[in-house]
Design a protein around this motif. Structure first.
Motif, short mmCIF file in Angstrom:
data_model
loop_
_atom_site.label_atom_id
_atom_site.label_comp_id
_atom_site.label_asym_id
_atom_site.label_seq_id
_atom_site.Cartn_x
_atom_site.Cartn_y
_atom_site.Cartn_z
N GLY A 283 0.79 -1.22 0.00
CA GLY A 283 0.00 0.00 0.00
C GLY A 283 0.82 1.27 0.00
N GLU A 284 1.95 1.25 0.71
CA GLU A 284 2.77 2.46 0.80
C GLU A 284 3.52 2.76 -0.50
OE1 GLU A 284 5.22 -0.96 2.59
OE2 GLU A 284 3.13 -0.26 2.66
N TYR A 285 3.52 1.81 -1.44
CA TYR A 285 4.22 2.02 -2.70
C TYR A 285 3.27 2.30 -3.86
CZ TYR A 285 7.70 1.34 -6.42
OH TYR A 285 8.52 1.53 -7.49
N VAL A 286 1.97 2.29 -3.62
CA VAL A 286 0.99 2.45 -4.71
C VAL A 286 1.20 3.75 -5.47
CG1 VAL A 286 -1.45 2.84 -5.22
CG2 VAL A 286 -0.77 0.93 -3.76
N GLU A 287 1.33 4.86 -4.77
CA GLU A 287 1.49 6.15 -5.45
C GLU A 287 2.73 6.16 -6.32
OE1 GLU A 287 0.86 9.86 -3.32
OE2 GLU A 287 -0.09 8.72 -1.69
N GLU A 288 3.85 5.67 -5.81
CA GLU A 288 5.09 5.65 -6.59
C GLU A 288 4.97 4.67 -7.76
OE1 GLU A 288 9.02 6.43 -7.86
OE2 GLU A 288 7.50 7.54 -6.73
N ASN A 289 4.30 3.55 -7.53
CA ASN A 289 4.10 2.56 -8.59
C ASN A 289 3.35 3.18 -9.77
OD1 ASN A 289 4.34 -0.16 -9.55
ND2 ASN A 289 2.26 -0.61 -8.89
N GLU A 290 2.28 3.90 -9.47
CA GLU A 290 1.46 4.50 -10.53
C GLU A 290 2.16 5.69 -11.18
OE1 GLU A 290 -2.29 5.24 -8.64
OE2 GLU A 290 -2.69 3.10 -8.33
N ARG A 291 2.93 6.44 -10.41
CA ARG A 291 3.68 7.57 -10.98
C ARG A 291 4.76 7.05 -11.92
NH1 ARG A 291 8.23 9.73 -11.12
NH2 ARG A 291 9.10 8.19 -9.69
N LEU A 292 5.51 6.03 -11.48
CA LEU A 292 6.59 5.49 -12.30
C LEU A 292 6.05 4.88 -13.58
CD1 LEU A 292 9.67 5.27 -12.08
CD2 LEU A 292 9.37 3.01 -11.04
N LEU A 293 4.92 4.22 -13.49
CA LEU A 293 4.29 3.66 -14.70
C LEU A 293 3.92 4.78 -15.67
CD1 LEU A 293 3.04 0.96 -15.95
CD2 LEU A 293 0.86 1.85 -15.09
N ALA A 294 3.28 5.83 -15.15
CA ALA A 294 2.82 6.93 -16.01
C ALA A 294 3.97 7.69 -16.65
CB ALA A 294 1.94 7.88 -15.20
N GLN A 295 5.07 7.84 -15.93
CA GLN A 295 6.14 8.71 -16.41
C GLN A 295 7.31 7.97 -17.05
OE1 GLN A 295 7.15 11.19 -13.02
NE2 GLN A 295 5.19 12.27 -13.07
N SER A 296 7.52 6.69 -16.71
CA SER A 296 8.69 5.98 -17.21
C SER A 296 8.36 4.80 -18.13
CB SER A 296 9.53 5.46 -16.03
OG SER A 296 10.00 6.52 -15.23
N VAL A 297 7.08 4.43 -18.21
CA VAL A 297 6.70 3.27 -19.03
C VAL A 297 5.73 3.66 -20.14
CG1 VAL A 297 5.58 1.00 -19.00
CG2 VAL A 297 7.07 1.68 -17.10
N LEU A 298 4.62 4.26 -19.80
CA LEU A 298 3.55 4.48 -20.77
C LEU A 298 3.88 5.44 -21.90
CD1 LEU A 298 0.37 4.41 -18.51
CD2 LEU A 298 1.67 2.53 -19.54
N PRO A 299 4.71 6.47 -21.69
CA PRO A 299 5.01 7.34 -22.84
C PRO A 299 5.59 6.62 -24.04
CG PRO A 299 5.66 8.42 -20.80
CD PRO A 299 5.28 7.01 -20.43
N ALA A 300 6.25 5.48 -23.80
CA ALA A 300 6.84 4.72 -24.91
C ALA A 300 5.81 3.87 -25.64
CB ALA A 300 7.94 3.82 -24.38
N LEU A 301 4.55 3.85 -25.15
CA LEU A 301 3.59 2.87 -25.64
C LEU A 301 2.27 3.44 -26.12
CD1 LEU A 301 4.14 0.37 -22.72
CD2 LEU A 301 4.86 -0.01 -25.07
N ARG A 302 2.06 4.72 -25.99
CA ARG A 302 0.73 5.27 -26.26
C ARG A 302 0.35 5.22 -27.73
NH1 ARG A 302 -1.87 7.20 -22.00
NH2 ARG A 302 -0.68 7.77 -20.16
N ASP A 303 1.29 5.13 -28.61
CA ASP A 303 0.98 5.04 -30.03
C ASP A 303 1.76 3.89 -30.63
OD1 ASP A 303 0.66 5.38 -32.83
OD2 ASP A 303 0.27 7.50 -32.54
N THR A 304 1.06 2.87 -31.12
CA THR A 304 1.74 1.68 -31.63
C THR A 304 2.52 1.95 -32.91
OG1 THR A 304 -0.20 0.98 -32.88
CG2 THR A 304 -0.02 0.20 -30.61
N ARG A 305 2.30 3.10 -33.50
CA ARG A 305 3.05 3.42 -34.73
C ARG A 305 4.48 3.82 -34.45
NH1 ARG A 305 -1.72 7.32 -36.72
NH2 ARG A 305 -1.49 7.83 -34.51
N ASP A 306 4.83 3.92 -33.13
CA ASP A 306 6.18 4.33 -32.77
C ASP A 306 7.20 3.19 -32.94
OD1 ASP A 306 5.26 6.81 -32.14
OD2 ASP A 306 5.14 6.47 -29.99
N HIS A 307 6.74 1.98 -33.23
CA HIS A 307 7.70 0.89 -33.36
C HIS A 307 7.30 -0.04 -34.49
CE1 HIS A 307 4.59 -1.12 -31.03
NE2 HIS A 307 5.14 -2.27 -31.38
#
Length: 307
Positions: A283-307
């Motif tokens: 529970g104490e890591y939920v906020e960081e988990n969701e922030r890291l996903l939003a900022q370090s993972v998802l930007p590379a994936l929002r448009d499938t035409r990028d790869h």
């Protein structure tokens, strides 16, 4: 198929629903979601009530119940609750549908036989659509009886219905009643196969549009790969009351950002275009988990035409 990918986040902390929903909107997620049980292995809320709180704290993010245990509700009552939630949220609600079954005692407590849950769900879905679109409805079904009633107000347009599950019966239900497919505990390979199966089933029914391909999946992202994997293993083993040490690699997104990007890309390549992610971490890591996903993972994936 639309190449853009939408991502949603599960609201896991009941005591922070409003704040977490607003944070998800600020982080750029397209959905917030909640699941539900009446009784389960640990604390869990009611999805529709939680999403009502989320609706009041946000302005644009879409809401998804992932999932609503449809067979535990009288169809007319659920139709009313969905119409109300859709209205107060300004048309942002998406109904995720499941039959449950992981915890038999909640069905016993609600007076619903486990072996009726699929049939009850199918009857309810057809009846709810009638209640949302017709007046003066009379119906005498196996589980529901209506005698000339009209639901008001009605949702307009109708809330999208996402069918969840893992079985062939769920795929058939999706082809007949669903706007989207939201399976869980799936590998990328099984996701691709299920979408092909639903396409086949859809050819046998009258549909105005193709089923939208989605995915529900748990995740734990951490700068240290081993820590992320351990978080997901520990959380899911507790949540589902079984050892997940050999299953996390198949059914969850876990590890460092690069690991998570690669695994999510495999699901996108298999067809997923709406992905609902739920934190599998302390529970104490939920906020960081969701922030890291939003900022370090998802930007590379929002448009499938990028790869």
């Amino acid at each position: 198929m639309n190449d853009s990918v939408e991502f949603g986040i599960g609201l896991r902390r009941m005591e922070h629903i409003a704040l977490d929903a607003k944070a998800a909107e600020d982080l750029g997620y397209q959905f917030v979601s909640t699941g539900e049980h009446v009784f389960f292995y640990g604390p869990v809320g009611n999805g529709l009530i939680q999403l009502a709180a989320a609706a009041g704290a946000t302005t644009s993010i879409k809401l998804m119940s992932a999932i609503t245990l449809v067979p535990l509700y009288p169809a007319a009552l659920l139709a009313k609750q969905v119409a109300t939630l859709d209205s107060i949220s300004g048309g942002r609600f998406n109904l995720g549908v499941g039959v449950g079954g992981e915890y038999a005692r909640e069905f016993e407590a609600c007076g619903v036989p486990m072996n009726e849950r699929g049939a009850r769900t199918n009857e309810a879905l057809g009846l709810m659509k009638r209640l949302w679109t017709e007046n003066n409805i009379s119906f005498n079904g196996r589980f529901n009886t209506l005698s000339g009633v009209t639901l008001a107000p009605k949702p307009s347009p109708l809330p999208p219905i996402w069918i969840s599950g893992r079985s062939e019966a769920a795929m058939r239900r999706c082809a007949l009643h669903g706007d989207g497919w939201l399976p869980y505990m799936y590998t990328p390979e099984r996701l691709r196969e299920s979408l092909a199966t639903i396409t086949t089933y859809s050819s046998d029914v009258d549909r105005s549009a193709a089923v939208k391909p989605g995915l529900y999946i748990f995740f734990a992202v951490h700068e240290d790969r081993a820590t992320g994997i351990k978080m997901a293993t520990d959380r899911l083993s507790l949540q589902y009351n079984q050892d997940f040490s050999s299953l996390v690699g198949k059914y969850a997104i876990a590890g460092n950002p690069d690991n998570c990007i690669a695994r999510l890309r495999a699901y996108i390549d298999a067809g997923a275009r709406t992905i609902i992610l739920n934190s599998a971490c302390p529970g104490e890591y939920v906020e960081e988990n969701e922030r890291l996903l939003a900022q370090s993972v998802l930007p590379a994936l929002r448009d499938t035409r990028d790869h």
